[in-house]
Scaffold this active site. Structure first.
Site, PDB file in Angstrom:
ATOM      1  N   LYS A 103      27.192  91.567 150.795  1.00  0.00           N
ATOM      2  CA  LYS A 103      25.896  90.892 150.804  1.00  0.00           C
ATOM      3  C   LYS A 103      25.945  89.684 151.716  1.00  0.00           C
ATOM      4  O   LYS A 103      26.880  88.900 151.576  1.00  0.00           O
ATOM      5  CB  LYS A 103      25.567  90.455 149.373  1.00  0.00           C
ATOM      6  CG  LYS A 103      24.302  89.657 149.229  1.00  0.00           C
ATOM      7  CD  LYS A 103      24.169  89.143 147.830  1.00  0.00           C
ATOM      8  CE  LYS A 103      22.961  88.244 147.787  1.00  0.00           C
ATOM      9  NZ  LYS A 103      22.841  87.546 146.543  1.00  0.00           N
ATOM     10  N   CYS A 126      22.540  80.450 138.214  1.00  0.00           N
ATOM     11  CA  CYS A 126      21.775  79.518 139.067  1.00  0.00           C
ATOM     12  C   CYS A 126      20.284  79.456 138.759  1.00  0.00           C
ATOM     13  O   CYS A 126      19.638  78.451 139.057  1.00  0.00           O
ATOM     14  CB  CYS A 126      22.017  79.789 140.550  1.00  0.00           C
ATOM     15  SG  CYS A 126      21.832  81.500 141.040  1.00  0.00           S
ATOM     16  N   CYS A 164      25.745  77.951 140.454  1.00  0.00           N
ATOM     17  CA  CYS A 164      25.957  79.250 139.808  1.00  0.00           C
ATOM     18  C   CYS A 164      26.856  79.214 138.563  1.00  0.00           C
ATOM     19  O   CYS A 164      27.328  80.243 138.105  1.00  0.00           O
ATOM     20  CB  CYS A 164      26.500  80.238 140.829  1.00  0.00           C
ATOM     21  SG  CYS A 164      25.344  80.542 142.189  1.00  0.00           S
ATOM     22  N   LYS A 170      30.474  88.269 148.985  1.00  0.00           N
ATOM     23  CA  LYS A 170      29.168  87.635 149.141  1.00  0.00           C
ATOM     24  C   LYS A 170      29.326  86.421 150.037  1.00  0.00           C
ATOM     25  O   LYS A 170      30.100  85.504 149.748  1.00  0.00           O
ATOM     26  CB  LYS A 170      28.641  87.218 147.762  1.00  0.00           C
ATOM     27  CG  LYS A 170      27.307  86.502 147.793  1.00  0.00           C
ATOM     28  CD  LYS A 170      26.814  86.253 146.373  1.00  0.00           C
ATOM     29  CE  LYS A 170      25.516  85.481 146.363  1.00  0.00           C
ATOM     30  NZ  LYS A 170      25.059  85.230 144.980  1.00  0.00           N
ATOM     31  N   TYR A 189      14.388  95.101 149.001  1.00  0.00           N
ATOM     32  CA  TYR A 189      12.996  94.821 148.620  1.00  0.00           C
ATOM     33  C   TYR A 189      12.040  95.839 149.234  1.00  0.00           C
ATOM     34  O   TYR A 189      10.862  95.861 148.897  1.00  0.00           O
ATOM     35  CB  TYR A 189      12.633  93.383 149.029  1.00  0.00           C
ATOM     36  CG  TYR A 189      13.569  92.375 148.386  1.00  0.00           C
ATOM     37  CD1 TYR A 189      13.400  92.003 147.054  1.00  0.00           C
ATOM     38  CD2 TYR A 189      14.665  91.846 149.082  1.00  0.00           C
ATOM     39  CE1 TYR A 189      14.272  91.117 146.433  1.00  0.00           C
ATOM     40  CE2 TYR A 189      15.544  90.960 148.481  1.00  0.00           C
ATOM     41  CZ  TYR A 189      15.342  90.607 147.151  1.00  0.00           C
ATOM     42  OH  TYR A 189      16.220  89.745 146.551  1.00  0.00           O
ATOM     43  N   ARG A 238      26.473  76.355 148.663  1.00  0.00           N
ATOM     44  CA  ARG A 238      27.297  77.267 147.872  1.00  0.00           C
ATOM     45  C   ARG A 238      28.599  77.639 148.595  1.00  0.00           C
ATOM     46  O   ARG A 238      29.272  78.576 148.208  1.00  0.00           O
ATOM     47  CB  ARG A 238      26.515  78.541 147.570  1.00  0.00           C
ATOM     48  CG  ARG A 238      25.222  78.352 146.783  1.00  0.00           C
ATOM     49  CD  ARG A 238      24.948  79.529 145.879  1.00  0.00           C
ATOM     50  NE  ARG A 238      23.562  79.708 145.502  1.00  0.00           N
ATOM     51  CZ  ARG A 238      22.876  78.956 144.635  1.00  0.00           C
ATOM     52  NH1 ARG A 238      23.442  77.916 144.062  1.00  0.00           N
ATOM     53  NH2 ARG A 238      21.615  79.242 144.354  1.00  0.00           N
ATOM     54  N   CYS A 265      24.510  85.646 136.587  1.00  0.00           N
ATOM     55  CA  CYS A 265      24.769  84.373 137.257  1.00  0.00           C
ATOM     56  C   CYS A 265      24.003  83.286 136.517  1.00  0.00           C
ATOM     57  O   CYS A 265      23.156  83.585 135.678  1.00  0.00           O
ATOM     58  CB  CYS A 265      24.333  84.408 138.723  1.00  0.00           C
ATOM     59  SG  CYS A 265      25.169  83.131 139.699  1.00  0.00           S
TER      60      CYS A 265
HETATM   61  C1  PBG Z   1      22.288  84.156 142.869  1.00  0.00           C
HETATM   62  C2  PBG Z   1      21.813  85.162 143.851  1.00  0.00           C
HETATM   63  C3  PBG Z   1      21.310  84.915 145.122  1.00  0.00           C
HETATM   64  C4  PBG Z   1      20.895  86.145 145.618  1.00  0.00           C
HETATM   65  C5  PBG Z   1      21.168  87.096 144.653  1.00  0.00           C
HETATM   66  N1  PBG Z   1      21.763  86.476 143.560  1.00  0.00           N
HETATM   67  C6  PBG Z   1      21.120  83.646 145.851  1.00  0.00           C
HETATM   68  C7  PBG Z   1      22.288  82.794 146.172  1.00  0.00           C
HETATM   69  O1  PBG Z   1      23.435  83.178 145.971  1.00  0.00           O
HETATM   70  O2  PBG Z   1      22.029  81.690 146.625  1.00  0.00           O
HETATM   71  C8  PBG Z   1      20.256  86.359 146.970  1.00  0.00           C
HETATM   72  C9  PBG Z   1      19.386  87.527 147.073  1.00  0.00           C
HETATM   73  C10 PBG Z   1      18.462  87.513 148.213  1.00  0.00           C
HETATM   74  O3  PBG Z   1      18.444  86.596 149.065  1.00  0.00           O
HETATM   75  O4  PBG Z   1      17.693  88.461 148.298  1.00  0.00           O
HETATM   76  N2  PBG Z   1      23.630  84.130 142.623  1.00  0.00           N
HETATM   77 ZN    ZN Z   2      24.005  82.223 141.361  1.00  0.00          ZN
END
Ligand code: PBG
Ligand code: ZN
Length: 331
Positions: A250, A120, A128, A197, A314, A219, A118
């Site tokens: 996710k 970002c 992103c 996602k 985590y 987003r 990604c």
């Molecule tokens: C970036 C990305 C994000 C996460 C994983 N990859 C953040 C988002 O999309 O804003 C989130 C992971 C987490 O909150 O543990 N594309």
């Molecule tokens: Zn991203």
């Protein structure tokens, strides 16, 4: 049916393990890791107690300790020293992720290395991909950003990643990256798509962790509305058709219904227990309101029960310790 059917017969303490339907294994877990190009020692992440940004020189040793604890897969995020509009550090040969992959693979070749694909963390605006300034305002330029994702994914494969994981939620990202990998000779590198996602508020703590907060907007023009289940299935189904090897839902805990329907597609499915899910447990446990180990293991077991083949969490290292402890009351 009572008293003939007595469900408690099989709940005698000694019988319980024989009828347990879902057992968490260490090989179900993936540990997310943050590597900070500018760090000289490990930096605690305030919003995620127990999590750190690692300096490039320490990451391989940390991964070795995860391996020793029984963890067999990591997911890599990089925080570059410099950001720009086009995320040019994201595909650099000697970028933070590319270097980290090489050093991890050098020291711990048996660890499966997955990279987050990604932009970002690498864009000055925090979105992103690359932006398009159009009639309806500024938004991600889908097809221009795909070319960027192709370059990032190929650079990760070149560095030695086993699995690349695009998380940008762009249309066509799986087809585009699969084609780019194949054309570069990486037809054996697997692709795990962040296929479903959601635009979740639970990513809050991650944005401090990965320094990936955005300077305007949100987003929701590329990530999904948490209210939508049918669309959630279609997102993953399309990625399966485009050639994803592994699908993903996710966040995890609030979306177990979505996870269980996506499992019917037939591909392996990962669930990402995100930063906010982790930090909620940590914060309540710090106050003594809940038992951290019990709640964390319950969340992971239930994510597996819903159908996940892999859980990105985590809690991976803690879980490795907890799972190797002897159950209470046993010698
Ligand atoms: C970036 C990305 C994000 C996460 C994983 N990859 C953040 C988002 O999309 O804003 C989130 C992971 C987490 O909150 O543990 N594309
Ligand atoms: Zn991203």
């Amino acid at each position: 049916m009572y008293p003939q059917r007595r469900m408690r017969r099989l709940r005698k303490r000694t019988l319980q393990p024989l009828f347990c339907e879902t057992v968490l294994h260490l090989t179900d877990l993936v540990a997310p890791l943050f590597i900070d190009e500018t760090a000289s020692g490990k930096i605690p992440i305030g919003s995620m107690p127990g999590q750190y940004r690692y300096p490039p020189g320490e990451i391989a040793l940390h991964v070795q300790s995860l391996y020793t604890a029984g963890i067999r897969a990591v997911l890599i995020f990089g925080i570059p020293a410099k950001k720009d509009e086009e995320a040019s550090e994201s595909y650099a040969r000697s970028g933070v992720v590319q270097n980290a992959v090489r050093s991890i693979k050098g020291l711990v070749p048996g660890m499966t290395v997955i990279t987050d694909v990604c932009a970002c963390e690498y864009t000055s605006h925090g979105h992103c991909g690359v932006l398009h300034h159009g009639r309806c305002g500024t938004d991600l330029d889908n097809d221009a950003s795909l070319l960027l994702m192709n370059r990032i994914a190929v650079s990760h494969a070149e560095a030695g990643a086993d699995i690349v994981a695009p998380s940008c939620m762009l249309d066509g990202m799986v087809h585009s990256i699969r084609t780019a990998l194949d054309e570069s000779g990486y037809q054996d590198i697997a692709l795990m798509s962040y296929s479903t996602k959601f635009a979740s508020a639970l990513y809050g703590p991650f944005r401090e962790a990965a320094d990936s907060g955005f300077s305007f907007g949100d987003r929701s023009t590329y990530q999904m509305d948490p209210a939508n289940a049918r669309e959630a299935f279609l997102e993953s189904q399309l990625d399966a058709k485009e050639g994803a090897d592994i699908l993903m839902v996710k966040p995890a805990g609030n979306y177990l219904d979505v996870l269980s329907t996506i499992c019917t597609i037939g591909l392996p499915v990962a669930a990402y227990q995100v930063s906010g899910e982790y930090s909620q447990v940590k914060a309540a446990a710090e106050r003594g309101w809940i038992n951290e180990k019990a709640v964390a293991l319950e969340t992971l077991t239930c994510i597996k029960r819903a159908g996940a083949d892999l859980i990105i969490t985590y809690f991976a290292l803690d879980a490795a310790r907890w799972l190797s402890e002897k159950p209470e009351g046993h010698p």
